[in-house]
Design a protein around this motif. Structure first.
Motif, PDB file in Angstrom:
ATOM      1  N   UNK A 109       0.567  -1.258  -0.196  1.00 16.08           N
ATOM      2  CA  UNK A 109      -0.134  -0.268  -0.295  1.00 16.08           C
ATOM      3  C   UNK A 109       0.906   1.087  -0.478  1.00 16.08           C
ATOM      4  N   UNK A 110       1.850   1.214   0.821  1.00 18.37           N
ATOM      5  CA  UNK A 110       2.998   2.389   1.033  1.00 18.37           C
ATOM      6  C   UNK A 110       3.257   2.836  -0.759  1.00 18.37           C
ATOM      7  N   UNK A 111       4.212   1.995  -1.158  1.00 20.01           N
ATOM      8  CA  UNK A 111       4.551   1.609  -2.660  1.00 20.01           C
ATOM      9  C   UNK A 111       3.600   1.925  -3.741  1.00 20.01           C
ATOM     10  N   UNK A 112       2.229   1.607  -3.320  1.00 23.70           N
ATOM     11  CA  UNK A 112       1.250   2.238  -4.179  1.00 23.70           C
ATOM     12  C   UNK A 112       0.883   3.348  -3.796  1.00 23.70           C
ATOM     13  N   UNK A 113       1.049   4.029  -3.546  1.00 20.97           N
ATOM     14  CA  UNK A 113       0.291   5.304  -2.713  1.00 20.97           C
ATOM     15  C   UNK A 113       0.294   6.434  -4.179  1.00 20.97           C
ATOM     16  N   UNK A 114       1.589   6.537  -4.864  1.00 22.79           N
ATOM     17  CA  UNK A 114       1.965   8.075  -5.604  1.00 22.79           C
ATOM     18  C   UNK A 114       1.104   6.999  -6.708  1.00 22.79           C
ATOM     19  N   UNK A 115       1.511   6.187  -7.080  1.00 23.29           N
ATOM     20  CA  UNK A 115       0.466   5.846  -8.799  1.00 23.29           C
ATOM     21  C   UNK A 115      -1.477   5.584  -8.293  1.00 23.29           C
ATOM     22  N   UNK A 116      -1.117   5.300  -7.065  1.00 18.16           N
ATOM     23  CA  UNK A 116      -2.848   5.953  -6.836  1.00 18.16           C
ATOM     24  C   UNK A 116      -4.056   7.438  -6.782  1.00 18.16           C
ATOM     25  N   UNK A 117      -2.769   8.445  -6.531  1.00 13.33           N
ATOM     26  CA  UNK A 117      -2.941   9.336  -6.050  1.00 13.33           C
ATOM     27  C   UNK A 117      -2.669   9.751  -8.323  1.00 13.33           C
ATOM     28  N   UNK A 118      -1.579   9.272  -9.298  1.00 13.93           N
ATOM     29  CA  UNK A 118      -1.626   9.910 -10.690  1.00 13.93           C
ATOM     30  C   UNK A 118      -2.917   9.016 -10.888  1.00 13.93           C
ATOM     31  N   UNK A 119      -3.369   8.290 -10.555  1.00  8.69           N
ATOM     32  CA  UNK A 119      -4.458   7.589 -10.811  1.00  8.69           C
ATOM     33  C   UNK A 119      -6.171   8.826 -10.471  1.00  8.69           C
ATOM     34  N   UNK A 120      -6.075   8.780  -9.868  1.00 10.91           N
ATOM     35  CA  UNK A 120      -7.658   9.768  -9.178  1.00 10.91           C
ATOM     36  C   UNK A 120      -6.911  10.824 -10.294  1.00 10.91           C
ATOM     37  N   UNK A 121      -5.588  11.433  -9.865  1.00 16.96           N
ATOM     38  CA  UNK A 121      -5.400  12.705 -11.221  1.00 16.96           C
ATOM     39  C   UNK A 121      -6.185  12.978 -12.193  1.00 16.96           C
ATOM     40  N   UNK A 122      -5.584  11.547 -13.080  1.00 12.72           N
ATOM     41  CA  UNK A 122      -5.394  11.229 -14.347  1.00 12.72           C
ATOM     42  C   UNK A 122      -7.557  11.497 -14.793  1.00 12.72           C
ATOM     43  N   UNK A 123      -8.503  10.732 -13.336  1.00 14.60           N
ATOM     44  CA  UNK A 123      -9.562  10.479 -13.459  1.00 14.60           C
ATOM     45  C   UNK A 123     -10.281  11.440 -14.020  1.00 14.60           C
ATOM     46  N   UNK A 124      -9.698  12.332 -13.039  1.00 15.60           N
ATOM     47  CA  UNK A 124      -9.814  14.456 -12.336  1.00 15.60           C
ATOM     48  C   UNK A 124      -9.914  15.108 -13.583  1.00 15.60           C
ATOM     49  N   UNK A 125      -8.616  14.666 -14.336  1.00 14.42           N
ATOM     50  CA  UNK A 125      -8.548  15.636 -15.585  1.00 14.42           C
ATOM     51  C   UNK A 125     -10.014  14.925 -16.535  1.00 14.42           C
ATOM     52  N   UNK A 126      -9.612  13.992 -17.059  1.00 14.89           N
ATOM     53  CA  UNK A 126     -11.286  13.336 -17.887  1.00 14.89           C
ATOM     54  C   UNK A 126     -11.928  13.898 -17.799  1.00 14.89           C
ATOM     55  N   UNK A 127     -12.081  13.685 -16.333  1.00 13.54           N
ATOM     56  CA  UNK A 127     -13.819  13.922 -16.184  1.00 13.54           C
ATOM     57  C   UNK A 127     -14.057  15.642 -16.348  1.00 13.54           C
ATOM     58  N   UNK A 128     -13.087  15.963 -16.016  1.00 12.48           N
ATOM     59  CA  UNK A 128     -13.285  18.283 -16.415  1.00 12.48           C
ATOM     60  C   UNK A 128     -13.288  18.025 -17.632  1.00 12.48           C
ATOM     61  N   UNK A 129     -12.903  17.315 -18.576  1.00 18.18           N
ATOM     62  CA  UNK A 129     -12.698  17.774 -20.124  1.00 18.18           C
ATOM     63  C   UNK A 129     -14.539  17.976 -20.268  1.00 18.18           C
ATOM     64  N   UNK A 130     -14.554  17.190 -19.803  1.00 16.50           N
ATOM     65  CA  UNK A 130     -16.198  16.605 -20.428  1.00 16.50           C
ATOM     66  C   UNK A 130     -17.784  17.584 -19.432  1.00 16.50           C
ATOM     67  N   UNK A 131     -17.271  18.565 -18.719  1.00  9.14           N
ATOM     68  CA  UNK A 131     -18.071  19.349 -17.670  1.00  9.14           C
ATOM     69  C   UNK A 131     -18.670  20.412 -18.956  1.00  9.14           C
ATOM     70  N   UNK A 132     -17.844  20.807 -19.949  1.00  7.84           N
ATOM     71  CA  UNK A 132     -18.349  21.560 -21.119  1.00  7.84           C
ATOM     72  C   UNK A 132     -19.068  21.295 -21.552  1.00  7.84           C
ATOM     73  N   UNK A 133     -19.212  20.001 -22.221  1.00 10.16           N
ATOM     74  CA  UNK A 133     -20.104  19.738 -22.872  1.00 10.16           C
ATOM     75  C   UNK A 133     -21.709  19.097 -21.466  1.00 10.16           C
ATOM     76  N   UNK A 134     -21.214  18.298 -20.346  1.00 14.17           N
ATOM     77  CA  UNK A 134     -22.699  18.296 -19.795  1.00 14.17           C
ATOM     78  C   UNK A 134     -23.431  19.353 -19.578  1.00 14.17           C
TER      79      UNK A 134
END
Length: 115
Positions: A15-40
């Motif tokens: 879990x400690x080694x995976x933590x940075x990767x999980x932060x990248x996953x959260x950031x990527x999903x946030x940015x990807x979803x933000x691209x959709x907001x103007x359309x929604x």
């Protein structure tokens, strides 16, 4: 049971080694979803909003492809692959990741210009 067999210490280390990767996953999903907001929300002209939404969808699809490739690499090429990625986990992730592609491609191809 999904087949994860870690001691408490191994689980904490993983879990400690995976933590940075999980932060990248959260950031990527946030940015990807933000691209959709103007359309929604109809915040800009339809062509721009649609193009931004497609960028968000393609970003998600790219992430899912990369992540699934990494999962399969860990499972089949690493020494402890079966312990790190048991069959049930691989199945769950394959199902989860395939949804982006199976829903995203038809949306881009057939419903791009819906207003």
């Amino acid at each position: 049971e999904i087949g994860l067999e870690f001691t408490k210490e191994e689980a904490i280390e993983y879990t400690m080694n995976d933590w940075p990767k999980m932060q990248a996953i959260y950031l990527q999903h946030l940015v990807g979803s933000m691209f959709c907001i103007p359309s929604l929300l109809g915040l800009t002209d339809p062509a721009t909003a649609s193009s931004l939404a497609i960028c968000g969808i393609l970003s998600e699809m790219g992430w899912e492809l990369q992540d699934m490739t990494e999962i399969l690499y860990i499972r089949y090429c690493k020494k402890d692959g079966k312990k790190l990625m048991p069959g049930a986990i691989v199945f769950i992730f394959a199902l989860h990741h395939s949804l982006t592609t199976s829903l995203g491609i038809p949306m881009i191809l057939y419903y791009r210009n819906m207003t």
